[in-house]
Enzyme design. Structure first.
Site, PDB file in Angstrom:
ATOM      1  N   TYR A  23      -9.841  -9.163 -13.450  1.00  0.00           N
ATOM      2  CA  TYR A  23     -10.116  -9.923 -12.229  1.00  0.00           C
ATOM      3  C   TYR A  23      -8.862 -10.616 -11.693  1.00  0.00           C
ATOM      4  O   TYR A  23      -8.772 -10.908 -10.514  1.00  0.00           O
ATOM      5  CB  TYR A  23     -11.185 -10.987 -12.490  1.00  0.00           C
ATOM      6  CG  TYR A  23     -12.609 -10.522 -12.297  1.00  0.00           C
ATOM      7  CD1 TYR A  23     -13.139  -9.494 -13.072  1.00  0.00           C
ATOM      8  CD2 TYR A  23     -13.434 -11.126 -11.353  1.00  0.00           C
ATOM      9  CE1 TYR A  23     -14.442  -9.080 -12.909  1.00  0.00           C
ATOM     10  CE2 TYR A  23     -14.740 -10.716 -11.187  1.00  0.00           C
ATOM     11  CZ  TYR A  23     -15.243  -9.699 -11.962  1.00  0.00           C
ATOM     12  OH  TYR A  23     -16.533  -9.296 -11.793  1.00  0.00           O
ATOM     13  N   LYS A  75     -13.945  -3.229 -26.064  1.00  0.00           N
ATOM     14  CA  LYS A  75     -13.782  -1.764 -26.053  1.00  0.00           C
ATOM     15  C   LYS A  75     -12.511  -1.468 -26.847  1.00  0.00           C
ATOM     16  O   LYS A  75     -11.542  -0.872 -26.352  1.00  0.00           O
ATOM     17  CB  LYS A  75     -13.706  -1.279 -24.590  1.00  0.00           C
ATOM     18  CG  LYS A  75     -13.696   0.226 -24.415  1.00  0.00           C
ATOM     19  CD  LYS A  75     -15.034   0.894 -24.718  1.00  0.00           C
ATOM     20  CE  LYS A  75     -14.899   2.402 -24.629  1.00  0.00           C
ATOM     21  NZ  LYS A  75     -16.112   3.111 -25.097  1.00  0.00           N
ATOM     22  N   ASP A 107     -20.131  -0.156 -24.614  1.00  0.00           N
ATOM     23  CA  ASP A 107     -21.130   0.882 -24.307  1.00  0.00           C
ATOM     24  C   ASP A 107     -22.320   0.766 -25.248  1.00  0.00           C
ATOM     25  O   ASP A 107     -23.484   0.824 -24.841  1.00  0.00           O
ATOM     26  CB  ASP A 107     -20.501   2.288 -24.350  1.00  0.00           C
ATOM     27  CG  ASP A 107     -19.624   2.549 -25.564  1.00  0.00           C
ATOM     28  OD1 ASP A 107     -19.371   1.608 -26.348  1.00  0.00           O
ATOM     29  OD2 ASP A 107     -19.200   3.709 -25.743  1.00  0.00           O
ATOM     30  N   ASP A 132     -19.541  -9.705 -16.549  1.00  0.00           N
ATOM     31  CA  ASP A 132     -20.148  -9.557 -15.222  1.00  0.00           C
ATOM     32  C   ASP A 132     -21.238  -8.492 -15.279  1.00  0.00           C
ATOM     33  O   ASP A 132     -22.361  -8.691 -14.818  1.00  0.00           O
ATOM     34  CB  ASP A 132     -19.066  -9.170 -14.205  1.00  0.00           C
ATOM     35  CG  ASP A 132     -19.638  -8.970 -12.812  1.00  0.00           C
ATOM     36  OD1 ASP A 132     -20.444  -9.829 -12.380  1.00  0.00           O
ATOM     37  OD2 ASP A 132     -19.299  -7.966 -12.165  1.00  0.00           O
ATOM     38  N   ASP A 152     -25.764  -9.022 -15.479  1.00  0.00           N
ATOM     39  CA  ASP A 152     -26.751  -8.468 -14.536  1.00  0.00           C
ATOM     40  C   ASP A 152     -27.791  -7.655 -15.307  1.00  0.00           C
ATOM     41  O   ASP A 152     -28.994  -7.707 -15.024  1.00  0.00           O
ATOM     42  CB  ASP A 152     -26.078  -7.529 -13.511  1.00  0.00           C
ATOM     43  CG  ASP A 152     -25.624  -8.269 -12.262  1.00  0.00           C
ATOM     44  OD1 ASP A 152     -25.279  -9.463 -12.370  1.00  0.00           O
ATOM     45  OD2 ASP A 152     -25.606  -7.650 -11.178  1.00  0.00           O
TER      46      ASP A 152
HETATM   47  C1  IPM Z   1     -20.744 -12.967 -10.319  1.00  0.00           C
HETATM   48  C2  IPM Z   1     -20.332 -12.209  -9.089  1.00  0.00           C
HETATM   49  C3  IPM Z   1     -18.850 -12.446  -8.831  1.00  0.00           C
HETATM   50  C4  IPM Z   1     -18.086 -11.922 -10.035  1.00  0.00           C
HETATM   51  C5  IPM Z   1     -18.301 -11.862  -7.526  1.00  0.00           C
HETATM   52  C6  IPM Z   1     -19.082 -12.323  -6.324  1.00  0.00           C
HETATM   53  C7  IPM Z   1     -16.845 -12.161  -7.358  1.00  0.00           C
HETATM   54  O1  IPM Z   1     -20.645 -10.866  -9.212  1.00  0.00           O
HETATM   55  O2  IPM Z   1     -20.579 -14.190 -10.341  1.00  0.00           O
HETATM   56  O3  IPM Z   1     -21.244 -12.338 -11.258  1.00  0.00           O
HETATM   57  O4  IPM Z   1     -17.842 -10.707 -10.125  1.00  0.00           O
HETATM   58  O5  IPM Z   1     -17.724 -12.726 -10.899  1.00  0.00           O
HETATM   59 MN    MN Z   2     -21.814 -10.365 -10.997  1.00  0.00          MN
END
Ligand code: IPM
Ligand code: MN
Length: 367
Positions: A141, A191, A223, A247, A251
């Site tokens: 990042y 990884k 993975d 990240d 999710d």
């Molecule tokens: C999160 C989001 C952010 C990230 C984006 C919006 C920059 O996806 O907070 O998970 O990737 O950190």
């Molecule tokens: Mn995210």
């Protein structure tokens, strides 16, 4: 106590969900006798529109001089063609760096009342209670160089994944300390079979783990962790991982426990904490009063706990959310098939009301 918060609603569903989170915070402050000041500022696309900068200096200064920052979401399709420094996301990344928040805590808990909302079988998600500790200021990042170069048709792009031992060590210590307050089981995800950054990561985490012999530590490739997260999510306790893996896995973990809209997060490690739901700006449902504000509201609970050390108040928010969900009130994303669902405002109202009732009961017990 004075609770001084900078509120950054941002883009898409950000303003709708933060509005409910602030409503809950106001109700809570009133019920527990705290003084609250909320200063609202622009970030992301909203700031690009008003001042051509995704993190205006005025916003940054307000954040730095407050006790905590509550953020909604940033981003939207209208900015897709902008150069990276003029994208809404770059405002958030700069804010994280300026605040020095290197550890991002993302709890993914399966509420008993939501076991049937997971895309997985209820018997698999039952009891899932994971804390993802995502490194937030390093890795791909932020690594330099990063660029796209060459003429169209013959371009190449470069991103750099970079970690220092110190960056790994500081986030690892946060994760191990948190593991001590939980089930003392930590999985570090990397990884290391391919990446040098991951080999360094594993090396440093192994060294730090020797200071925490009471925590059961193991290592997994990302993975294989992704697979384990859907085949036996309830086995995880603390997951420690680098920025991009965190990240992605957060999710996934959110979806496993029901909905991306349910998870809050705390970014800590600097003088001012940053609290945001993990979902994005969801432009497809923005402005319709249907988004789930629970992730934003649970971020308020984390804000109270981590930045203001208000444990009782934080628990009150969390148990009120659990109570409202258990009573069957849901937004569309987690509604039971064939059942009605509440709007963003309605569920915010239910949670605010539950907090008022819970605070009144606490007072009665105390007096
Ligand atoms: C999160 C989001 C952010 C990230 C984006 C919006 C920059 O996806 O907070 O998970 O990737 O950190
Ligand atoms: Mn995210």
């Amino acid at each position: 106590m004075l609770i001084k918060v900078t509120v950054l609603p941002g883009d898409g569903i950000g303003p709708e969900v933060t509005k409910q989170a602030v409503r809950v915070l106001e109700g809570l402050a009133a019920a527990f006798g705290h003084e609250l000041t909320c200063t609202q500022k622009d970030i992301g696309g909203a700031a690009l529109k008003s001042s051509k900068d995704p993190l205006p200096n005025d916003t940054l200064q307000a954040c730095l001089s407050s006790g905590a920052v509550l953020l909604g979401a940033v981003g939207g399709p209208s900015f897709d063609s902008f150069p990276s420094h003029l994208r809404p996301e770059s405002g958030l990344l700069r804010l994280r760096r300026e605040l020095g928040v290197f550890a991002n805590l993302r709890p993914a808990t399966c509420y008993p009342s939501l076991e049937d909302c997971s895309p997985l079988r209820a018997d698999i998600v039952k009891g899932t209670d994971i804390l993802i500790v995502r490194e937030l200021l390093g890795g791909i990042y932020y690594g330099e160089p990063r660029l796209i170069q060459g003429p169209t048709g013959d371009r190449s792009a470069t991103d750099t994944m970079r970690y220092t031992e110190k960056e790994i060590e500081r986030v690892a210590r946060v994760a191990f300390e948190l593991a001590r307050s939980r089930r003392r089981n930590l999985v570090s995800v990397d990884k290391a079979n391919v990446l040098d950054c991951s080999r360094l990561w594993r090396d440093v985490v192994t060294r730090i783990s020797q200071d925490y012999v009471d925590v059961k530590t193991s290592h997994m490739y990302v993975d294989s962790a992704a697979m384990a997260l859907v085949s036996h999510p309830a086995d995880f306790d603390v997951v420690l991982t680098e920025n991009m893996f965190g990240d992605i896995l957060s999710d996934q973990a959110a979806s496993v426990v029901g909905s991306l809209g349910m998870l809050g997060s705390a970014s800590v490690g600097g003088p001012v904490g940053l609290y945001e739901p993990i979902h994005g700006s969801a432009p497809d449902i923005a402005g319709q009063n249907i988004a789930n504000p629970v992730g934003a509201i649970l971020s308020v609970a984390m804000l109270l706990r981590h930045s203001f050390k208000l444990k009782r108040e934080a628990s009150c928010v969390e148990s009120s959310v659990a109570g409202v969900l258990a009573a069957g009130y849901r937004t569309r994303d987690v509604a039971k098939h064939g059942h009605g669902c509440l709007s963003t405002e309605e569920i915010g109202g239910k949670i605010a009301e539950a907090i008022r009732v819970a605070a009144a009961c606490t007072e009665n017990v105390a007096s």
